[in-house]
Design a protein around this motif. Structure first.
Motif, PDB file in Angstrom:
ATOM      1  N   HIS A   1       3.668  10.149 -37.920  1.00 25.47           N
ATOM      2  CA  HIS A   1       3.244  11.535 -38.069  1.00 25.47           C
ATOM      3  C   HIS A   1       4.341  12.337 -38.756  1.00 25.47           C
ATOM      4  CE1 HIS A   1      -0.343  10.887 -35.615  1.00 25.47           C
ATOM      5  NE2 HIS A   1       0.422  10.164 -34.805  1.00 25.47           N
ATOM      6  N   LEU A   2       3.973  13.064 -39.806  1.00 25.78           N
ATOM      7  CA  LEU A   2       4.938  13.814 -40.598  1.00 25.78           C
ATOM      8  C   LEU A   2       5.002  15.263 -40.131  1.00 25.78           C
ATOM      9  CD1 LEU A   2       4.047  12.489 -44.172  1.00 25.78           C
ATOM     10  CD2 LEU A   2       5.553  11.481 -42.446  1.00 25.78           C
ATOM     11  N   SER A   3       6.157  15.880 -40.349  1.00 22.02           N
ATOM     12  CA  SER A   3       6.335  17.287 -40.021  1.00 22.02           C
ATOM     13  C   SER A   3       5.705  18.150 -41.121  1.00 22.02           C
ATOM     14  CB  SER A   3       7.818  17.617 -39.896  1.00 22.02           C
ATOM     15  OG  SER A   3       8.456  17.525 -41.168  1.00 22.02           O
ATOM     16  N   LEU A   4       5.517  19.434 -40.837  1.00 27.41           N
ATOM     17  CA  LEU A   4       4.966  20.352 -41.828  1.00 27.41           C
ATOM     18  C   LEU A   4       5.854  20.392 -43.072  1.00 27.41           C
ATOM     19  CD1 LEU A   4       3.008  22.549 -42.757  1.00 27.41           C
ATOM     20  CD2 LEU A   4       4.392  24.217 -41.489  1.00 27.41           C
ATOM     21  N   MET A   5       7.173  20.384 -42.880  1.00 28.74           N
ATOM     22  CA  MET A   5       8.100  20.410 -44.010  1.00 28.74           C
ATOM     23  C   MET A   5       7.942  19.170 -44.887  1.00 28.74           C
ATOM     24  SD  MET A   5      10.292  22.592 -45.158  1.00 28.74           S
ATOM     25  CE  MET A   5      10.824  23.518 -43.720  1.00 28.74           C
ATOM     26  N   GLN A   6       7.736  18.032 -44.262  1.00 30.64           N
ATOM     27  CA  GLN A   6       7.561  16.797 -45.025  1.00 30.64           C
ATOM     28  C   GLN A   6       6.237  16.794 -45.793  1.00 30.64           C
ATOM     29  OE1 GLN A   6       8.084  14.111 -41.722  1.00 30.64           O
ATOM     30  NE2 GLN A   6      10.242  13.754 -42.170  1.00 30.64           N
ATOM     31  N   TRP A   7       5.179  17.357 -45.211  1.00 30.62           N
ATOM     32  CA  TRP A   7       3.916  17.480 -45.932  1.00 30.62           C
ATOM     33  C   TRP A   7       4.077  18.412 -47.133  1.00 30.62           C
ATOM     34  CZ3 TRP A   7      -0.152  14.553 -46.020  1.00 30.62           C
ATOM     35  CH2 TRP A   7      -0.530  13.809 -44.896  1.00 30.62           C
ATOM     36  N   LEU A   8       4.831  19.503 -46.951  1.00 32.27           N
ATOM     37  CA  LEU A   8       5.076  20.433 -48.059  1.00 32.27           C
ATOM     38  C   LEU A   8       5.863  19.750 -49.172  1.00 32.27           C
ATOM     39  CD1 LEU A   8       5.941  23.720 -46.114  1.00 32.27           C
ATOM     40  CD2 LEU A   8       3.854  23.218 -47.417  1.00 32.27           C
ATOM     41  N   ALA A   9       6.824  18.916 -48.786  1.00 31.99           N
ATOM     42  CA  ALA A   9       7.621  18.184 -49.773  1.00 31.99           C
ATOM     43  C   ALA A   9       6.737  17.233 -50.573  1.00 31.99           C
ATOM     44  CB  ALA A   9       8.741  17.412 -49.076  1.00 31.99           C
ATOM     45  N   ILE A  10       5.871  16.508 -49.881  1.00 28.54           N
ATOM     46  CA  ILE A  10       4.947  15.597 -50.557  1.00 28.54           C
ATOM     47  C   ILE A  10       4.025  16.375 -51.493  1.00 28.54           C
ATOM     48  CG2 ILE A  10       2.970  14.065 -50.187  1.00 28.54           C
ATOM     49  CD1 ILE A  10       4.360  13.052 -47.665  1.00 28.54           C
ATOM     50  N   ALA A  11       3.551  17.544 -51.028  1.00 25.71           N
ATOM     51  CA  ALA A  11       2.677  18.373 -51.858  1.00 25.71           C
ATOM     52  C   ALA A  11       3.395  18.828 -53.130  1.00 25.71           C
ATOM     53  CB  ALA A  11       2.200  19.592 -51.065  1.00 25.71           C
ATOM     54  N   ALA A  12       4.690  19.151 -53.022  1.00 18.75           N
ATOM     55  CA  ALA A  12       5.459  19.583 -54.194  1.00 18.75           C
ATOM     56  C   ALA A  12       5.591  18.448 -55.206  1.00 18.75           C
ATOM     57  CB  ALA A  12       6.843  20.073 -53.762  1.00 18.75           C
ATOM     58  N   ILE A  13       5.866  17.249 -54.728  1.00 15.47           N
ATOM     59  CA  ILE A  13       6.023  16.101 -55.628  1.00 15.47           C
ATOM     60  C   ILE A  13       4.682  15.734 -56.266  1.00 15.47           C
ATOM     61  CG2 ILE A  13       6.566  13.629 -55.707  1.00 15.47           C
ATOM     62  CD1 ILE A  13       8.709  14.166 -53.576  1.00 15.47           C
ATOM     63  N   ILE A  14       3.597  15.805 -55.484  1.00 18.56           N
ATOM     64  CA  ILE A  14       2.265  15.541 -56.039  1.00 18.56           C
ATOM     65  C   ILE A  14       1.924  16.566 -57.111  1.00 18.56           C
ATOM     66  CG2 ILE A  14      -0.211  15.612 -55.518  1.00 18.56           C
ATOM     67  CD1 ILE A  14       0.454  14.358 -52.809  1.00 18.56           C
ATOM     68  N   SER A  15       2.215  17.839 -56.845  1.00 15.58           N
ATOM     69  CA  SER A  15       1.936  18.898 -57.822  1.00 15.58           C
ATOM     70  C   SER A  15       2.717  18.668 -59.106  1.00 15.58           C
ATOM     71  CB  SER A  15       2.287  20.264 -57.229  1.00 15.58           C
ATOM     72  OG  SER A  15       1.504  20.540 -56.076  1.00 15.58           O
ATOM     73  N   ALA A  16       3.974  18.239 -58.965  1.00 11.36           N
ATOM     74  CA  ALA A  16       4.783  17.941 -60.149  1.00 11.36           C
ATOM     75  C   ALA A  16       4.180  16.784 -60.933  1.00 11.36           C
ATOM     76  CB  ALA A  16       6.215  17.620 -59.734  1.00 11.36           C
ATOM     77  N   SER A  17       3.701  15.751 -60.221  1.00 11.39           N
ATOM     78  CA  SER A  17       3.098  14.590 -60.884  1.00 11.39           C
ATOM     79  C   SER A  17       1.822  14.973 -61.624  1.00 11.39           C
ATOM     80  CB  SER A  17       2.794  13.501 -59.852  1.00 11.39           C
ATOM     81  OG  SER A  17       3.970  13.035 -59.237  1.00 11.39           O
ATOM     82  N   ILE A  18       0.968  15.760 -60.963  1.00 16.28           N
ATOM     83  CA  ILE A  18      -0.283  16.185 -61.597  1.00 16.28           C
ATOM     84  C   ILE A  18       0.019  17.065 -62.810  1.00 16.28           C
ATOM     85  CG2 ILE A  18      -2.335  17.628 -61.295  1.00 16.28           C
ATOM     86  CD1 ILE A  18      -2.442  16.679 -58.395  1.00 16.28           C
ATOM     87  N   GLY A  19       0.954  18.006 -62.651  1.00 16.09           N
ATOM     88  CA  GLY A  19       1.311  18.885 -63.759  1.00 16.09           C
ATOM     89  C   GLY A  19       1.873  18.120 -64.941  1.00 16.09           C
ATOM     90  N   ALA A  20       2.768  17.162 -64.657  1.00 16.08           N
ATOM     91  CA  ALA A  20       3.361  16.364 -65.735  1.00 16.08           C
ATOM     92  C   ALA A  20       2.301  15.545 -66.450  1.00 16.08           C
ATOM     93  CB  ALA A  20       4.440  15.447 -65.166  1.00 16.08           C
ATOM     94  N   THR A  21       1.325  15.050 -65.704  1.00  9.25           N
ATOM     95  CA  THR A  21       0.244  14.271 -66.311  1.00  9.25           C
ATOM     96  C   THR A  21      -0.640  15.137 -67.200  1.00  9.25           C
ATOM     97  OG1 THR A  21       0.206  12.773 -64.410  1.00  9.25           O
ATOM     98  CG2 THR A  21      -1.730  12.782 -65.826  1.00  9.25           C
ATOM     99  N   LEU A  22      -0.996  16.321 -66.713  1.00 14.10           N
ATOM    100  CA  LEU A  22      -1.888  17.198 -67.462  1.00 14.10           C
ATOM    101  C   LEU A  22      -1.257  17.716 -68.750  1.00 14.10           C
ATOM    102  CD1 LEU A  22      -3.499  19.296 -64.573  1.00 14.10           C
ATOM    103  CD2 LEU A  22      -4.557  17.487 -65.937  1.00 14.10           C
TER     104      LEU A  22
END
Length: 294
Positions: free
Chosen positions: A260-281
Motif C-alpha cells: 500500500h502506497l502513501s498519498l505522497m507516493q501516489w502523487l509522485a507516480i502521477a507526476a512521472i506518468i504525466s511527464a511520460s504522457i506529455g513527452a509522448t504527446l
C-alpha cells in the motif's frame, strides 16, 4: 452502422494493451513470490531461460541474417534487456512494485526528452524531477524508501533506455526476431549470476510452474499482444497509454503483494506518468518509444 466497426477498431487494440500491461505486472508479482526460494537473481534467470525457450519456438530466430555490425547491436540490446530485468527484480526486494516501475520509467522518459528540443519539454522534465524528489528517500519517515532499491530501479531505467536505443537499431535489421535473439542473449548474460546465487535450487521442479507463468505473463503474452496493438493504433497513442504502466504496477502490488502506497507516493507516480504522457504527446513521430519492457 459504420460507427460500430470504427468503435471496435479502437476498443480492440486498447483492450489488448490493457491486458498486456496487466499481464506484465501480474507476472512481476508472481516473480516476487519466487524470491524466497531462489532470490531475485535466480528468478531473473528462470524467467529469461523459459522466455527464451518460448520465443525460440514461436519466432524461430535462427532465420535472422546477422552481419558483424548487426550482431554487435543485438548483443548490446540483449545485455541491456538482461540488465533491465535483473536490476528491476533486485529493486523489488526492497521497494514496492508500483514505485519500482515509476522509477524505471525515467529511462524511456529520458530517451523521449533527449530526442526532442521543444520548449514545452522543460515542463515534462520539471514534472519528472518533482516525481523523483517525492520518491527519493528522505529522513526516516514511514514513507521513505530503501536507497539500494531506488538505485536498482534507476539502474533498470538506464538499461531500459539502452534497450530502446539499441532495440531500434537491431529491430531495423531483423524485425521481430530481434526480440527472441535479445532474450536469448539476456539469458546467457544473466544465467551465471543466477547460478552462483541460487545454485541447485534452480533445478527444483516445483518452481517450474511459477517460473513458466512468469515467463508467459511477463514476456511471451504481453510482447505478442503489444505487437498486435502497435499495428492497430498510432505510436503516440500507444506510448501515451503505455505511460500508465506504473498505475497497473501499483494496483498489482496492492492486489497480489499487499503493498500500500502513501498519498505522497501516489502523487509522485502521477507526476512521472504525466511527464511520460506529455513527452509522448509532444515527441516527433519517430520518437514515441515509451514501450513497456519489464
Amino acid at each position: 452502422m459504420t460507427d460500430k466497426p470504427r468503435l471496435a477498431s479502437i476498443i480492440f487494440p486498447l483492450g489488448l494493451l490493457m491486458i498486456a500491461m496487466a499481464s506484465i505486472q501480474s507476472g512481476a508479482s508472481l516473480a516476487k513470490s519466487l524470491f524466497p526460494a531462489v532470490g531475485a537473481q535466480g528468478t531473473t534467470t528462470l524467467r529469461l531461460v523459459f522466455a527464451s525457450l518460448i520465443l525460440l519456438v514461436i519466432l524461430r530466430p535462427w532465420r535472422a541474417r546477422l552481419t558483424a555490425r548487426s550482431l554487435r547491436t543485438v548483443v548490446i540490446y540483449g545485455i541491456a534487456l538482461g540488465g533491465m530485468n535483473f536490476l528491476f527484480y533486485m529493486s523489488l526486494q526492497s521497494i514496492p512494485l508500483g514505485i519500482a516501475v515509476a522509477l524505471e520509467f525515467t529511462g524511456p522518459l529520458a530517451v523521449a526528452l533527449l530526442s526532442s528540443r521543444k520548449p514545452v519539454d522543460f515542463l515534462w522534465v520539471v514534472l519528472a524531477v518533482i516525481g523523483l524528489i517525492l520518491l527519493i528517500p528522505a529522513g526516516q519517515s514511514n514513507a521513505s524508501l530503501d536507497v539500494t532499491g531506488v538505485a536498482y530501479a534507476l539502474g533498470a531505467g538506464a538499461c531500459w533506455a539502452l534497450y530502446i536505443l539499441f532495440g531500434q537499431k537491431a529491430g531495423a535489421d531483423n524485425g521481430i526476431q530481434t526480440a527472441a535473439l535479445g532474450v536469448i542473449i539476456a539469458a546467457i548474460f544473466i544465467a551465471p549470476i543466477g547460478v552462483v546465487h541460487a545454485g541447485s535450487a534452480l533445478l527444483d521442479a516445483s518452481l517450474i510452474p511459477a517460473a513458466l507463468g512468469v515467463a508467459i505473463l511477463s514476456t511471451a503474452l504481453p510482447y505478442s499482444l503489444e505487437m498486435v496493438a502497435l499495428t492497430r493504433m498510432p505510436a503516440k497513442t500507444f506510448g501515451m497509454l503505455a505511460s500508465l504502466e506504473p498505475v497497473f504496477a501499483a494496483f498489482s502490488g496492492m492486489l497480489f503483494l499487499h503493498e500500500h502506497l502513501s498519498l505522497m507516493q501516489w502523487l509522485a507516480i502521477a507526476a512521472i506518468i504525466s511527464a511520460s504522457i506529455g513527452a509522448t504527446l509532444t515527441s516527433t513521430p519517430g520518437n514515441s518509444q515509451l514501450v513497456p519492457a519489464d
